[in-house]
Scaffold this active site. Structure first.
Site, PDB file in Angstrom:
ATOM      1  CE  LYS A   1      -3.572   8.838  14.026  1.00  0.00           C
ATOM      2  NZ  LYS A   1      -2.800   8.319  12.904  1.00  0.00           N
TER       3      LYS A   1
ATOM      4  CG  ASN B   1      -5.442   6.401  11.133  1.00  0.00           C
ATOM      5  OD1 ASN B   1      -4.608   6.315  12.025  1.00  0.00           O
ATOM      6  ND2 ASN B   1      -5.576   7.475  10.393  1.00  0.00           N
TER       7      ASN B   1
ATOM      8  N   GLY C   1       0.880  -1.168   0.000  1.00  0.00           N
ATOM      9  CA  GLY C   1       0.000   0.000   0.000  1.00  0.00           C
ATOM     10  C   GLY C   1       0.910   1.207   0.000  1.00  0.00           C
TER      11      GLY C   1
ATOM     12  CG  ASN D   1      -8.490   9.101  13.134  1.00  0.00           C
ATOM     13  OD1 ASN D   1      -8.108  10.221  12.825  1.00  0.00           O
ATOM     14  ND2 ASN D   1      -7.660   8.074  13.204  1.00  0.00           N
TER      15      ASN D   1
ATOM     16  CD  GLU E   1      -8.690   4.405   6.427  1.00  0.00           C
ATOM     17  OE1 GLU E   1      -8.363   5.458   7.018  1.00  0.00           O
ATOM     18  OE2 GLU E   1      -7.915   3.441   6.278  1.00  0.00           O
TER      19      GLU E   1
HETATM   20  P1  NAD Z   1      -3.778   6.757   0.413  1.00  0.00           P
HETATM   21  O1  NAD Z   1      -5.190   6.968  -0.002  1.00  0.00           O
HETATM   22  O2  NAD Z   1      -2.794   7.803   0.033  1.00  0.00           O
HETATM   23  O3  NAD Z   1      -3.258   5.379  -0.160  1.00  0.00           O
HETATM   24  C1  NAD Z   1      -3.941   4.174   0.121  1.00  0.00           C
HETATM   25  C2  NAD Z   1      -4.086   3.402  -1.174  1.00  0.00           C
HETATM   26  O4  NAD Z   1      -4.988   4.092  -2.050  1.00  0.00           O
HETATM   27  C3  NAD Z   1      -2.788   3.220  -1.933  1.00  0.00           C
HETATM   28  O5  NAD Z   1      -2.788   1.924  -2.487  1.00  0.00           O
HETATM   29  C4  NAD Z   1      -2.870   4.278  -3.014  1.00  0.00           C
HETATM   30  O6  NAD Z   1      -2.116   3.967  -4.170  1.00  0.00           O
HETATM   31  C5  NAD Z   1      -4.357   4.266  -3.318  1.00  0.00           C
HETATM   32  N1  NAD Z   1      -4.767   5.538  -3.912  1.00  0.00           N
HETATM   33  C6  NAD Z   1      -4.521   6.794  -3.453  1.00  0.00           C
HETATM   34  N2  NAD Z   1      -5.037   7.716  -4.280  1.00  0.00           N
HETATM   35  C7  NAD Z   1      -5.630   7.022  -5.296  1.00  0.00           C
HETATM   36  C8  NAD Z   1      -6.332   7.411  -6.471  1.00  0.00           C
HETATM   37  N3  NAD Z   1      -6.552   8.689  -6.761  1.00  0.00           N
HETATM   38  N4  NAD Z   1      -6.785   6.432  -7.284  1.00  0.00           N
HETATM   39  C9  NAD Z   1      -6.588   5.126  -7.004  1.00  0.00           C
HETATM   40  N5  NAD Z   1      -5.924   4.684  -5.895  1.00  0.00           N
HETATM   41  C10 NAD Z   1      -5.453   5.629  -5.053  1.00  0.00           C
HETATM   42  O7  NAD Z   1      -3.826   6.490   1.970  1.00  0.00           O
HETATM   43  P2  NAD Z   1      -2.830   7.004   3.114  1.00  0.00           P
HETATM   44  O8  NAD Z   1      -3.153   8.422   3.410  1.00  0.00           O
HETATM   45  O9  NAD Z   1      -1.458   6.615   2.760  1.00  0.00           O
HETATM   46  O10 NAD Z   1      -3.345   6.142   4.353  1.00  0.00           O
HETATM   47  C11 NAD Z   1      -2.986   4.781   4.573  1.00  0.00           C
HETATM   48  C12 NAD Z   1      -3.397   4.410   5.987  1.00  0.00           C
HETATM   49  O11 NAD Z   1      -2.676   5.238   6.917  1.00  0.00           O
HETATM   50  C13 NAD Z   1      -4.884   4.675   6.289  1.00  0.00           C
HETATM   51  O12 NAD Z   1      -5.357   3.726   7.209  1.00  0.00           O
HETATM   52  C14 NAD Z   1      -4.871   6.053   6.943  1.00  0.00           C
HETATM   53  O13 NAD Z   1      -5.994   6.269   7.771  1.00  0.00           O
HETATM   54  C15 NAD Z   1      -3.574   5.965   7.737  1.00  0.00           C
HETATM   55  N6  NAD Z   1      -2.937   7.244   8.055  1.00  0.00           N
HETATM   56  C16 NAD Z   1      -2.833   8.234   7.123  1.00  0.00           C
HETATM   57  C17 NAD Z   1      -2.184   9.418   7.464  1.00  0.00           C
HETATM   58  C18 NAD Z   1      -1.975  10.530   6.454  1.00  0.00           C
HETATM   59  O14 NAD Z   1      -1.512  11.604   6.826  1.00  0.00           O
HETATM   60  N7  NAD Z   1      -2.221  10.325   5.177  1.00  0.00           N
HETATM   61  C19 NAD Z   1      -1.662   9.588   8.753  1.00  0.00           C
HETATM   62  C20 NAD Z   1      -1.759   8.530   9.670  1.00  0.00           C
HETATM   63  C21 NAD Z   1      -2.400   7.358   9.314  1.00  0.00           C
END
Ligand code: NAD
Length: 313
Positions: A188, A106, A7, A192, A274
């Site tokens: 956390k 998360n 991911g 959220n 989520e």
């Molecule tokens: P993200 O949406 O950036 O990525 C997750 C997946 O979705 C990846 O496989 C990505 O390639 C895909 N994706 C993203 N944009 C896309 C699009 N436009 N089209 C198709 N696929 C797409 O998610 P994230 O922000 O990296 O979060 C991952 C986990 O970490 C989640 O559980 C989130 O709650 C948690 N988290 C996020 C943050 C943050 O600041 N982003 C902080 C702490 C925890």
């Protein structure tokens, strides 16, 4: 260490890039074909605290892993919660009996999904305060600093967990070994579970929500439902500390003017949320334990209704 980032969206890219910079052998696995292609063609590009960084890290589409010759010492899971099961299924050929799997998503209860695919003693759970944003395929924005806590689930696996802490810390990811990770995951999830759903539904940032006369009451009712589930599971839960942390989100001089990630996902990017793994997890557990969770239930239904109204799939 041989590390798979499973991911490689915003957060996976951050961890992949920083672990790669610290000379680990890192590969990225992701389901978004355009993103995978862009990384392989032009590198993973990041605005890294204002500096343009390009990292050459191999990326693979999760549905095409059968010919990838890479057995990981460590897998870091960073899908969205609803993508986790499919990712774990795809990863099967790349896991050995020694591969440790660290979950940093998360939400509550991901261990139940992971243990279908990974021996319990290999599972590490974590909680991170790092942030990251996607700017488009192959490109992320990484600002500010952060930290993470992690702990082994299996008994007697502390040394392994501490080894992972050391590898992450060497990459400046500021990792700490925790002795109460489920408790901090609940903490956390409460932040959220209040800020995400309410700001998304009310089209508000956290400061404006906090300034309303209804915010404190709604937040308290939601937190009480998380607490009832935590109590049932004997997870330590410090209500006052949690409420204080949530109220800290209202401060316009720190993060109050931000919209939470669910707002960005649903309202800006029209992506699924989520919610089922935050408030929805409390509803599921409540049904199982015979505990009423009306606020979490209604919030979950409203978010799903908004997803439908926006035609998000
Ligand atoms: P993200 O949406 O950036 O990525 C997750 C997946 O979705 C990846 O496989 C990505 O390639 C895909 N994706 C993203 N944009 C896309 C699009 N436009 N089209 C198709 N696929 C797409 O998610 P994230 O922000 O990296 O979060 C991952 C986990 O970490 C989640 O559980 C989130 O709650 C948690 N988290 C996020 C943050 C943050 O600041 N982003 C902080 C702490 C925890």
């Amino acid at each position: 260490m041989k590390i798979i980032i499973a991911g490689a969206g915003a957060m996976g890219s951050r961890f992949g890039l920083m672990l790669n910079q610290a000379k680990n052998d890192v590969i990225l696995i992701d389901g978004w074909q355009e993103h995978v292609d862009e990384i392989n063609k032009n590198g993973l590009r990041a605005d890294f605290n204002g500096e343009e960084v390009i990292a050459k890290i191999p990326a693979y589409q999760q549905d095409k892993l059968s010919e990838v010759d890479f057995t990981a010492d460590l897998v870091i899971l960073f899908t969205k919660a609803m993508q986790l099961d499919a990712m774990l299924k795809s990863l099967q050929p790349m896991l050995s009996e020694n591969t440790k799997v660290l979950c940093l998503l998360n939400g509550i209860g991901h261990e139940d999904t992971i243990k279908k695919y990974v021996p319990f003693e290999n599972i590490l759970l974590g909680n991170t305060m790092w942030t990251a944003g996607m700017e488009g395929p192959g490109r992320v924005k990484l600002f500010g600093t952060g930290s993470l806590d992690l702990q082994n689930l299996g008994e007697g696996q502390e040394e392994i967990a501490k080894e992972v802490v050391a590898v992450l810390s060497k990459a400046d990811l500021h990792a700490n070994f925790s002795t109460d990770i489920i408790s901090s995951i609940y903490k956390k999830a409460c932040v959220n579970g209040t800020m995400n759903g309410l700001c998304t539904l009310l089209n508000s940032n956290m400061a404006d929500l906090g300034a309303t006369s209804f915010a404190d009451e709604m937040v308290k009712e939601i937190v009480l439902e998380f607490e009832a589930i935590a109590n049932y599971e004997k997870v330590p839960f410090d209500r006052e500390a949690i409420l204080t942390q949530i109220k800290g989100c209202y401060n316009p001089e720190t993060i109050g003017l931000h919209h939470p990630s669910m707002y960005q996902d649903l309202r800006i990017n029209h992506r699924l949320t989520e919610i089922d793994y935050i408030n929805g997890a409390i509803v599921r557990k409540g049904k199982e334990y015979g505990i009423a969770t009306p606020y979490c239930s209604f919030l979950t239904q409203l978010i799903h209704t908004k997803e439908e109204l926006l035609g998000v799939k």
